[in-house]
Design a protein around this motif. Sequence first.
Motif, PDB file in Angstrom:
ATOM      1  N   SER A 147      29.864 -22.552  63.889  1.00  0.00           N
ATOM      2  CA  SER A 147      30.403 -22.334  65.228  1.00  0.00           C
ATOM      3  C   SER A 147      30.940 -20.910  65.297  1.00  0.00           C
ATOM      4  O   SER A 147      30.720 -20.119  64.389  1.00  0.00           O
ATOM      5  CB  SER A 147      31.503 -23.374  65.489  1.00  0.00           C
ATOM      6  N   LEU A 148      31.659 -20.619  66.373  1.00  0.00           N
ATOM      7  CA  LEU A 148      32.244 -19.302  66.557  1.00  0.00           C
ATOM      8  C   LEU A 148      33.046 -18.879  65.313  1.00  0.00           C
ATOM      9  O   LEU A 148      34.022 -19.540  64.960  1.00  0.00           O
ATOM     10  CB  LEU A 148      33.198 -19.418  67.747  1.00  0.00           C
ATOM     11  N   PHE A 149      32.637 -17.824  64.643  1.00  0.00           N
ATOM     12  CA  PHE A 149      33.340 -17.309  63.472  1.00  0.00           C
ATOM     13  C   PHE A 149      33.589 -18.381  62.418  1.00  0.00           C
ATOM     14  O   PHE A 149      34.554 -18.301  61.655  1.00  0.00           O
ATOM     15  CB  PHE A 149      34.680 -16.654  63.853  1.00  0.00           C
ATOM     16  N   THR A 150      32.762 -19.402  62.402  1.00  0.00           N
ATOM     17  CA  THR A 150      32.968 -20.514  61.466  1.00  0.00           C
ATOM     18  C   THR A 150      31.679 -20.779  60.698  1.00  0.00           C
ATOM     19  O   THR A 150      30.627 -20.963  61.307  1.00  0.00           O
ATOM     20  CB  THR A 150      33.377 -21.789  62.233  1.00  0.00           C
ATOM     21  N   THR A 151      31.807 -20.803  59.366  1.00  0.00           N
ATOM     22  CA  THR A 151      30.644 -21.016  58.517  1.00  0.00           C
ATOM     23  C   THR A 151      30.922 -22.135  57.516  1.00  0.00           C
ATOM     24  O   THR A 151      32.024 -22.680  57.478  1.00  0.00           O
ATOM     25  CB  THR A 151      30.312 -19.748  57.698  1.00  0.00           C
ATOM     26  N   ALA A 152      29.918 -22.405  56.697  1.00  0.00           N
ATOM     27  CA  ALA A 152      30.063 -23.427  55.670  1.00  0.00           C
ATOM     28  C   ALA A 152      30.905 -22.956  54.490  1.00  0.00           C
ATOM     29  O   ALA A 152      31.159 -23.731  53.561  1.00  0.00           O
ATOM     30  CB  ALA A 152      28.681 -23.857  55.178  1.00  0.00           C
ATOM     31  N   LEU A 153      31.355 -21.694  54.507  1.00  0.00           N
ATOM     32  CA  LEU A 153      32.161 -21.181  53.383  1.00  0.00           C
ATOM     33  C   LEU A 153      33.492 -21.921  53.285  1.00  0.00           C
ATOM     34  O   LEU A 153      34.231 -22.019  54.267  1.00  0.00           O
ATOM     35  CB  LEU A 153      32.464 -19.693  53.593  1.00  0.00           C
ATOM     36  N   GLU A 154      33.793 -22.409  52.093  1.00  0.00           N
ATOM     37  CA  GLU A 154      35.121 -22.973  51.842  1.00  0.00           C
ATOM     38  C   GLU A 154      36.071 -21.819  51.537  1.00  0.00           C
ATOM     39  O   GLU A 154      35.623 -20.734  51.152  1.00  0.00           O
ATOM     40  CB  GLU A 154      35.061 -23.927  50.637  1.00  0.00           C
ATOM     41  N   PRO A 155      37.393 -22.027  51.694  1.00  0.00           N
ATOM     42  CA  PRO A 155      38.314 -20.903  51.483  1.00  0.00           C
ATOM     43  C   PRO A 155      38.251 -20.301  50.077  1.00  0.00           C
ATOM     44  O   PRO A 155      38.604 -19.138  49.897  1.00  0.00           O
ATOM     45  CB  PRO A 155      39.702 -21.492  51.768  1.00  0.00           C
ATOM     46  N   ASP A 156      37.798 -21.072  49.096  1.00  0.00           N
ATOM     47  CA  ASP A 156      37.735 -20.513  47.729  1.00  0.00           C
ATOM     48  C   ASP A 156      36.341 -19.958  47.402  1.00  0.00           C
ATOM     49  O   ASP A 156      36.071 -19.617  46.259  1.00  0.00           O
ATOM     50  CB  ASP A 156      38.130 -21.577  46.696  1.00  0.00           C
ATOM     51  N   GLU A 157      35.460 -19.881  48.408  1.00  0.00           N
ATOM     52  CA  GLU A 157      34.093 -19.435  48.151  1.00  0.00           C
ATOM     53  C   GLU A 157      33.842 -18.016  48.654  1.00  0.00           C
ATOM     54  O   GLU A 157      34.423 -17.584  49.644  1.00  0.00           O
ATOM     55  CB  GLU A 157      33.086 -20.355  48.864  1.00  0.00           C
ATOM     56  N   LEU A 158      32.924 -17.338  47.990  1.00  0.00           N
ATOM     57  CA  LEU A 158      32.418 -16.050  48.454  1.00  0.00           C
ATOM     58  C   LEU A 158      30.919 -16.144  48.643  1.00  0.00           C
ATOM     59  O   LEU A 158      30.233 -16.875  47.906  1.00  0.00           O
ATOM     60  CB  LEU A 158      32.729 -14.946  47.438  1.00  0.00           C
TER      61      LEU A 158
END
Lengths: 159, 293
Positions: free
Chosen positions: B156-167
């Motif tokens: 979504s808007l500025f939202t991805t599948a990245l978790e906060p601990d992921e790069l």
Amino acid sequence: MQTFQRSVTVNGERFERTVEPRLLLSDFLRHELGLTGTHVGCEHGICGACSVLFDGQPARSCLMFAAQAHEHEIVTVEGLGTIENLHPVQQAFREAHGLQCGFCTPGILTTVTAFLERNPNPDENEIREAISGNLCRCTGYQHIVDAVKLAAKKLQAQE
Amino acid sequence: MKPAPFEYYAPATMDEALALLAEHGYEAKALAGGQSLIPMMNFRLVQPSVLVDLNNIGGLAHITPGADGSLRIGALTRHNQVETSAVAEQYAPLIHFAMQKIAYPAVRTRGTFGGSLAHADPSAELPALCTALNGRFRLVSGRGERWVSADEFFISLFTTALEPDELLAEAEIPAMPPRSGWSLMETARRPHDFALMGVAAVVALDEQGRCADARIVFLSAGEKPMSAQKAAEALRGQSPSAEAIRAAAESAAANEIDPADDIHGTAKFRRHLANVLCRRALEQAFQRAAGKK
Ligand SMILES: Cc1cc2nc3c(=O)[nH]c(=O)nc-3n(C[C@H](O)[C@H](O)[C@H](O)COP(=O)(O)OP(=O)(O)OC[C@H]3O[C@@H](n4cnc5c(N)ncnc54)[C@H](O)[C@@H]3O)c2cc1C
Ligand code: FES
Ligand code: FES
């Protein structure tokens, strides 16, 4: 509060300063080093007034932290030439009336200097492309384009 | 001094960076080129309390062709590195072509490939292009790594599948099949501005010259890269005639996008642009696929 000891080369001179993380490179240059030639217009990357050369490449100093400039080389408009001995690009802007109020000029001069090193003989489209990220609200750009053409000639004559 | 205070770390290795992200979770943000994050911090639209600067980590900037014709682009590769890369031009011509449309020269010296993907601005080029090209991304964390397709990555808007601990470590763009063509069409008020509307088309022809595959992805057309799957599906198996292309563009613009209505342009105007640009993009892509430049 976290602080860092930072060593930055600006216009060939090495400066050691203590900075806090959130200090922008633009504010570091202006407030810590007194190099107020670097102008601050928008602080979000649009206007280009704060453009400096970071390791030889044009970059927005408002979109970088001073802490990131450690051991890097920066050139500001003050590093291009002196009042007695203007850089050919500065001389060309002066002769071709490439500025009016001058607010946009430092960012344009640094950007154009790097551009002409890469592309010494640009056509008009390439010139307009090169300065597309530098807003000027005075000149209407025509004289800036003329100045860049003249600067290219001056630099070539120098070689 | 405008950003709110934060703690700053500039780790030299990926492991250290991942450990910092794991420790600070949602409080922390990675800092790549800073060309999207720092403007938001300057305006205090975001106030992360920890920044993990990726710029001192080696090995994250690379443009690497694979034996199968795919291309891997490291997260910290600057836009101007891709712009000037002959390898990128050969292996991912659509991405290479798009670079000159992304921001200005002085922004492209800093902004990164991975940063643009992770930022997931629906008006940005790279998320839409990676979606159109069936790209996938390698996400790493202290827990391991996983590959996520572009289709699944952008949520979504500025939202991805990245978790906060992921790069995001790198992107992989697969090779285009034989008889493929591509196009990117945009309308922007000024060159290099974020587009009012844009569309990427990637197509392939079968041996009889019929459409074997098509991907149509719009930017600035909704909350994420908007893939016009129905319009693309309708093209498959058809000869790419002017009528077929016109019909695909019309239905994509009418049914498969959700453009904003704002001071830069009305939704109606954007739909009109979407229709015209999509038609032109498909025409150009099919011409390229047929070997006509
Ligand atoms: C004036 C201006 C005009 C622009 N015009 C355009 C345009 O026309 N089209 C366009 O596409 N873009 C445009 N941009 C944006 C530009 O392309 C940015 O470089 C890009 O969106 C973000 O990349 P960055 O490396 O600067 O990321 P940053 O600003 O450093 O980070 C952006 C976000 O991504 C996260 N992040 C960064 N890297 C990673 C990673 N490896 N893993 C996980 N998370 C990560 C950060 O935490 C942050 O949330 C423009 C920017 C400016 C300033
Ligand atoms: S002040 Fe940096 S781009 Fe405007
Ligand atoms: S000379 Fe005034 S803004 Fe350019």
